[in-house]
Design a protein around this motif. Structure first.
Motif, PDB file in Angstrom:
ATOM      1  N   VAL A  69     106.902  70.578   6.415  1.00 27.25           N
ATOM      2  CA  VAL A  69     106.271  71.843   6.013  1.00 27.25           C
ATOM      3  C   VAL A  69     104.864  71.919   6.600  1.00 27.25           C
ATOM      4  N   ALA A  70     104.096  70.846   6.468  1.00 28.32           N
ATOM      5  CA  ALA A  70     102.722  70.832   6.973  1.00 28.32           C
ATOM      6  C   ALA A  70     102.672  70.994   8.488  1.00 28.32           C
ATOM      7  N   ALA A  71     103.641  70.394   9.191  1.00 30.28           N
ATOM      8  CA  ALA A  71     103.663  70.471  10.650  1.00 30.28           C
ATOM      9  C   ALA A  71     103.817  71.911  11.139  1.00 30.28           C
ATOM     10  N   ALA A  72     104.462  72.750  10.327  1.00 35.33           N
ATOM     11  CA  ALA A  72     104.702  74.140  10.707  1.00 35.33           C
ATOM     12  C   ALA A  72     103.555  75.068  10.314  1.00 35.33           C
ATOM     13  N   CYS A  73     102.509  74.513   9.689  1.00 34.53           N
ATOM     14  CA  CYS A  73     101.405  75.337   9.177  1.00 34.53           C
ATOM     15  C   CYS A  73     100.209  75.330  10.111  1.00 34.53           C
ATOM     16  N   ARG A  74      99.443  76.391  10.021  1.00 39.03           N
ATOM     17  CA  ARG A  74      98.159  76.478  10.707  1.00 39.03           C
ATOM     18  C   ARG A  74      97.075  76.666   9.648  1.00 39.03           C
ATOM     19  N   ALA A  75      95.860  76.236   9.988  1.00 41.19           N
ATOM     20  CA  ALA A  75      94.727  76.411   9.068  1.00 41.19           C
ATOM     21  C   ALA A  75      94.537  77.902   8.771  1.00 41.19           C
ATOM     22  N   PHE A  76      94.098  78.182   7.551  1.00 42.02           N
ATOM     23  CA  PHE A  76      93.859  79.580   7.176  1.00 42.02           C
ATOM     24  C   PHE A  76      92.638  79.674   6.260  1.00 42.02           C
ATOM     25  N   PRO A  77      91.949  80.834   6.265  1.00 43.93           N
ATOM     26  CA  PRO A  77      90.783  81.007   5.404  1.00 43.93           C
ATOM     27  C   PRO A  77      91.183  81.226   3.955  1.00 43.93           C
ATOM     28  N   MET A  78      90.417  80.614   3.061  1.00 40.14           N
ATOM     29  CA  MET A  78      90.623  80.784   1.620  1.00 40.14           C
ATOM     30  C   MET A  78      89.310  81.283   1.022  1.00 40.14           C
ATOM     31  N   ARG A  79      89.414  82.281   0.168  1.00 43.84           N
ATOM     32  CA  ARG A  79      88.214  82.751  -0.536  1.00 43.84           C
ATOM     33  C   ARG A  79      88.552  82.986  -1.992  1.00 43.84           C
ATOM     34  N   LEU A  80      87.697  82.449  -2.856  1.00 47.60           N
ATOM     35  CA  LEU A  80      87.800  82.654  -4.297  1.00 47.60           C
ATOM     36  C   LEU A  80      86.702  83.612  -4.719  1.00 47.60           C
ATOM     37  N   SER A  81      87.007  84.488  -5.660  1.00 51.86           N
ATOM     38  CA  SER A  81      86.001  85.432  -6.134  1.00 51.86           C
ATOM     39  C   SER A  81      86.386  85.966  -7.504  1.00 51.86           C
ATOM     40  N   GLY A  82      85.486  85.773  -8.476  1.00 55.68           N
ATOM     41  CA  GLY A  82      85.675  86.350  -9.797  1.00 55.68           C
ATOM     42  C   GLY A  82      86.779  85.687 -10.602  1.00 55.68           C
ATOM     43  N   THR A  83      87.017  86.237 -11.770  1.00 61.30           N
ATOM     44  CA  THR A  83      87.980  85.643 -12.694  1.00 61.30           C
ATOM     45  C   THR A  83      89.132  86.593 -13.014  1.00 61.30           C
ATOM     46  N   GLY A  84      90.184  86.018 -13.543  1.00 58.89           N
ATOM     47  CA  GLY A  84      91.337  86.764 -14.022  1.00 58.89           C
ATOM     48  C   GLY A  84      91.948  85.987 -15.174  1.00 58.89           C
ATOM     49  N   THR A  85      92.967  86.543 -15.788  1.00 58.69           N
ATOM     50  CA  THR A  85      93.633  85.851 -16.895  1.00 58.69           C
ATOM     51  C   THR A  85      95.099  86.233 -16.940  1.00 58.69           C
ATOM     52  N   PHE A  86      95.918  85.313 -17.453  1.00 55.52           N
ATOM     53  CA  PHE A  86      97.335  85.590 -17.682  1.00 55.52           C
ATOM     54  C   PHE A  86      97.589  85.948 -19.145  1.00 55.52           C
ATOM     55  N   ARG A  87      96.536  86.004 -19.960  1.00 51.00           N
ATOM     56  CA  ARG A  87      96.713  86.370 -21.360  1.00 51.00           C
ATOM     57  C   ARG A  87      97.205  87.813 -21.454  1.00 51.00           C
ATOM     58  N   PRO A  88      98.022  88.170 -22.433  1.00 53.49           N
ATOM     59  CA  PRO A  88      98.539  87.344 -23.525  1.00 53.49           C
ATOM     60  C   PRO A  88      99.813  86.568 -23.174  1.00 53.49           C
ATOM     61  N   LEU A  89     100.352  86.757 -21.964  1.00 51.09           N
ATOM     62  CA  LEU A  89     101.592  86.083 -21.580  1.00 51.09           C
ATOM     63  C   LEU A  89     101.443  84.568 -21.574  1.00 51.09           C
ATOM     64  N   SER A  90     100.303  84.087 -21.063  1.00 50.80           N
ATOM     65  CA  SER A  90     100.041  82.653 -20.987  1.00 50.80           C
ATOM     66  C   SER A  90      98.546  82.425 -21.204  1.00 50.80           C
ATOM     67  N   PRO A  91      98.160  81.394 -21.992  1.00 52.55           N
ATOM     68  CA  PRO A  91      96.745  81.197 -22.349  1.00 52.55           C
ATOM     69  C   PRO A  91      95.942  80.540 -21.218  1.00 52.55           C
ATOM     70  N   VAL A  92      95.726  81.311 -20.141  1.00 53.67           N
ATOM     71  CA  VAL A  92      95.060  80.787 -18.946  1.00 53.67           C
ATOM     72  C   VAL A  92      93.994  81.763 -18.466  1.00 53.67           C
ATOM     73  N   VAL A  93      92.820  81.208 -18.108  1.00 53.80           N
ATOM     74  CA  VAL A  93      91.790  81.947 -17.386  1.00 53.80           C
ATOM     75  C   VAL A  93      91.638  81.255 -16.040  1.00 53.80           C
ATOM     76  N   PHE A  94      91.505  82.041 -14.984  1.00 53.28           N
ATOM     77  CA  PHE A  94      91.460  81.459 -13.650  1.00 53.28           C
ATOM     78  C   PHE A  94      90.434  82.152 -12.763  1.00 53.28           C
ATOM     79  N   VAL A  95      90.072  81.459 -11.671  1.00 51.14           N
ATOM     80  CA  VAL A  95      89.295  82.059 -10.596  1.00 51.14           C
ATOM     81  C   VAL A  95      90.310  82.629  -9.606  1.00 51.14           C
TER      82      VAL A  95
END
Length: 196
Positions: free
Chosen positions: A62-88
């Motif tokens: 799987v890794a051999a078939a991949c190329r580097a890619f840009p990742m950016r995180l920004s702000g928060t979100g949540t899966f509540r009330p379905l699941s008790p999770v807060v995430f970036v």
């Protein structure tokens, strides 16, 4: 040989990884120091220990078939009330993560499994804690920003102590596994056992 619990993820690099891990601990999440900061590609999955060589070979492909890619995180979100999770939120790189996780779980490979929820790349910063603490995580990390180039993912094993430890890192385009390099300088990055 029994079974092992494995996961595959993209590590959030320094200084962001340790910062988010410490913030997660500060919100009162008891799992914070047992889980390196990451974007999940394969959630906790039980596999026969004898299948580890096949798992490693599959992930290298799987890794051999991949190329580097840009990742950016920004702000928060949540899966509540379905699941008790807060995430970036992953605001750049989400489609590449989706492509990757599909190939990790490919029906021709050793890590086939159904997901409990539709795949949504994210970085968990609070899970299963009080509503007030999750509200605080959601608000205090609302301005969080981070960006980097993703060039690898890693295979992790969960120990009997509940701690996730990196077994191997898979560099994109390399087609081989390399010994894990500690990402956050904590016990979670020490190999669980040597594998053959």
């Amino acid at each position: 040989m029994g079974t092992v619990t494995l996961g595959v993820s993209i590590a959030v690099p320094e200084p962001y990884g340790s910062l988010l891990q410490e913030r997660r601990a500060g919100f009162g999440d008891p799992a914070a120091h047992g889980i390196p900061t990451h974007v999940t590609l394969l959630p906790p999955t039980q596999v026969e220990a004898s299948r580890l060589p096949a798992v490693r070979a599959h992930l290298a492909e799987v890794a051999a078939a991949c190329r580097a890619f840009p990742m950016r995180l920004s702000g928060t979100g949540t899966f509540r009330p379905l699941s008790p999770v807060v995430f970036v939120q992953v605001v750049e790189g989400a489609s590449a993560c989706s492509w990757l996780q599909q190939r990790v779980r490919d029906t021709s490979g050793p890590l086939v499994r159904e997901l409990q929820f539709p795949y949504h790349p994210h970085v968990t910063v609070a899970h299963g804690i009080s509503e007030e603490a999750m509200d605080r995580a959601y608000e205090e990390l609302a301005d969080f920003e981070a960006s980097w180039t993703v060039g690898s993912f890693a295979l992790y094993e969960q120990g009997a102590d509940g701690v996730w430890r990196k077994l191997y890192a898979y560099e994109f385009g390399a087609g081989r596994a390399t010994p894990a390099v500690p990402a956050q300088g904590s016990p979670v990055d020490e190999p669980a056992t040597s594998r053959t």
